[in-house]
Design an enzyme around this catalytic site. Sequence first.
Site, mmCIF file in Angstrom:
data_model
loop_
_atom_site.group_PDB
_atom_site.id
_atom_site.type_symbol
_atom_site.label_atom_id
_atom_site.label_comp_id
_atom_site.label_asym_id
_atom_site.label_seq_id
_atom_site.Cartn_x
_atom_site.Cartn_y
_atom_site.Cartn_z
ATOM 1 N N ASP A 85 -2.085 -18.701 0.391
ATOM 2 C CA ASP A 85 -3.196 -19.451 -0.216
ATOM 3 C C ASP A 85 -3.629 -20.604 0.687
ATOM 4 O O ASP A 85 -4.828 -20.871 0.869
ATOM 5 C CB ASP A 85 -2.854 -19.933 -1.628
ATOM 6 C CG ASP A 85 -1.405 -20.346 -1.794
ATOM 7 O OD1 ASP A 85 -0.616 -20.124 -0.859
ATOM 8 O OD2 ASP A 85 -1.060 -20.912 -2.836
ATOM 9 N N ASP A 126 -10.687 -9.582 7.338
ATOM 10 C CA ASP A 126 -12.110 -9.518 6.958
ATOM 11 C C ASP A 126 -12.673 -10.926 6.779
ATOM 12 O O ASP A 126 -13.816 -11.202 7.148
ATOM 13 C CB ASP A 126 -12.295 -8.705 5.666
ATOM 14 C CG ASP A 126 -12.533 -7.238 5.967
ATOM 15 O OD1 ASP A 126 -12.061 -6.781 7.034
ATOM 16 O OD2 ASP A 126 -13.180 -6.544 5.157
ATOM 17 N N LYS A 136 4.078 -15.269 1.043
ATOM 18 C CA LYS A 136 3.972 -15.918 -0.275
ATOM 19 C C LYS A 136 5.398 -16.203 -0.732
ATOM 20 O O LYS A 136 5.866 -15.754 -1.787
ATOM 21 C CB LYS A 136 3.200 -14.975 -1.224
ATOM 22 C CG LYS A 136 2.676 -15.630 -2.458
ATOM 23 C CD LYS A 136 1.610 -16.674 -2.233
ATOM 24 C CE LYS A 136 1.276 -17.321 -3.564
ATOM 25 N NZ LYS A 136 1.043 -18.741 -3.549
ATOM 26 N N TYR A 160 0.809 -1.221 0.000
ATOM 27 C CA TYR A 160 0.000 0.000 0.000
ATOM 28 C C TYR A 160 0.841 1.268 0.000
ATOM 29 O O TYR A 160 0.336 2.354 -0.238
ATOM 30 C CB TYR A 160 -0.971 0.017 1.186
ATOM 31 C CG TYR A 160 -2.006 -1.101 1.154
ATOM 32 C CD1 TYR A 160 -2.106 -1.966 0.072
ATOM 33 C CD2 TYR A 160 -2.891 -1.289 2.199
ATOM 34 C CE1 TYR A 160 -3.027 -2.983 0.037
ATOM 35 C CE2 TYR A 160 -3.829 -2.313 2.176
ATOM 36 C CZ TYR A 160 -3.892 -3.158 1.096
ATOM 37 O OH TYR A 160 -4.813 -4.165 1.065
ATOM 38 N N ASP A 203 -5.050 -7.258 5.590
ATOM 39 C CA ASP A 203 -6.287 -6.567 5.230
ATOM 40 C C ASP A 203 -7.335 -7.597 4.794
ATOM 41 O O ASP A 203 -8.490 -7.599 5.238
ATOM 42 C CB ASP A 203 -5.962 -5.589 4.088
ATOM 43 C CG ASP A 203 -7.093 -4.637 3.799
ATOM 44 O OD1 ASP A 203 -8.112 -4.700 4.496
ATOM 45 O OD2 ASP A 203 -6.955 -3.825 2.853
#
Length: 365
Positions: free
Chosen positions: A223, A251, A191, A141, A247
């Site tokens: 994943d 959620d 990752k 970000y 992020d």
Amino acid sequence: MTYRIAVLRGDGIGPEVTDEALKMLQAVQQRFGHEFCFEEGIVGGASIDALGVPITDDTLALCQDSDAILFGAAGGPRWDDASTDLRPEQALFRLRKELNLFANLRPVRSYPMLDDKSPLRPEIVRGADIIFVRELTGGLYFGQPKKRWETPEGRRAVDSEDYSEQEIARVVRVACELAANRRRNVVSVDKFNALISSRLWRQVATEVSGAYPDIELTHMLADTFAMQLIVRPTQFDVVVTTNMFGDIFTDEAAVLSGSMGMLPSASLSGLPTGRTRGLYEPIHGSAPDITGKGIANPLAAILSSALLLRYSLGLNEEAEAVEQSVMSVLEQGYRTSDIFSEGTTRVSTREMGDLVVGRFAAHKG
Ligand code: NAD
């Protein structure tokens, strides 16, 4: 001792739920004999309307001079004008950056009495109790280059996942410190197989964990983690990850608790030991669809005030008492609309706040 708390109610249901959290903190003052000095600041869309910017230097200075910040929510359709770059959420980005709030903590747990509100089967969510530690001020970000441009073949854009070893080390330390007082297990999500930045992340995480011989650190690919979180959430204790993965996964994890209205968060500028400045807010947004109806669930905001007591003021007993009062009111069958089911008692935002405060105040000793 006087503690300074900046109160930024913000937009939509922000003021409604923050009022209930404030009521809770006032009850804490009374029961435990502390002195809290609350100072109001204006942020988000409300600040754009009144002062032309999402957050002013004065409000920022107020937060910098405070022990903790209690935040409601920012944003709403009223400020969704694509022709301007002024966005209410910029208030949060500026606060995170200028106060160096690099570690975002999101405790996610299942509540046995709300099992039926989760889309997952009760036997899967029951017993889930996880703290996510999301890196909040670096990564994709913020990394440079971050741009969009025209080429003869068409448009292109780039974002950069950029982490220094210091940025990784400090957030992994936060996770290890939290795990030391829990089940001593940290899963670091990356990752590794595709990203060079993830290889550094994994290497530094392993190095940092060397200073915590009692903590078991394991690594999981993002994943695999996305699947395991839904298949067997009870296997996780503390999870640490990058800004973007955090992020997304926090959620996803919200479904374990049954409603967005149940989930608090803390954004810290240091280790969660002793006292560190932090910003405390429910994970939900300004919920324009229910604003002004008096039906918003204030428990995420009230539970955020418990995190404020624990991490910024070092008041653990008080924090636990707040959390127990929430649990007790849920056990008695009181529910706001978002967590209501047949056989329970539906209450408004204010009634829920009064019930939790009443439960807290009734407790002696
Ligand atoms: P939202 O979290 O505001 O709402 C999503 C859904 O959850 C809505 O149906 C809402 O009614 C419900 N909900 C949320 N909180 C609730 C509560 N306490 N009690 C009962 N129901 C609740 O997300 P959104 O609709 O995508 O966003 C609305 C606005 O909030 C947007 O402008 C967005 O940018 C902003 N936002 C702000 C923050 C923040 O301030 N940290 C976070 C997320 C979204």
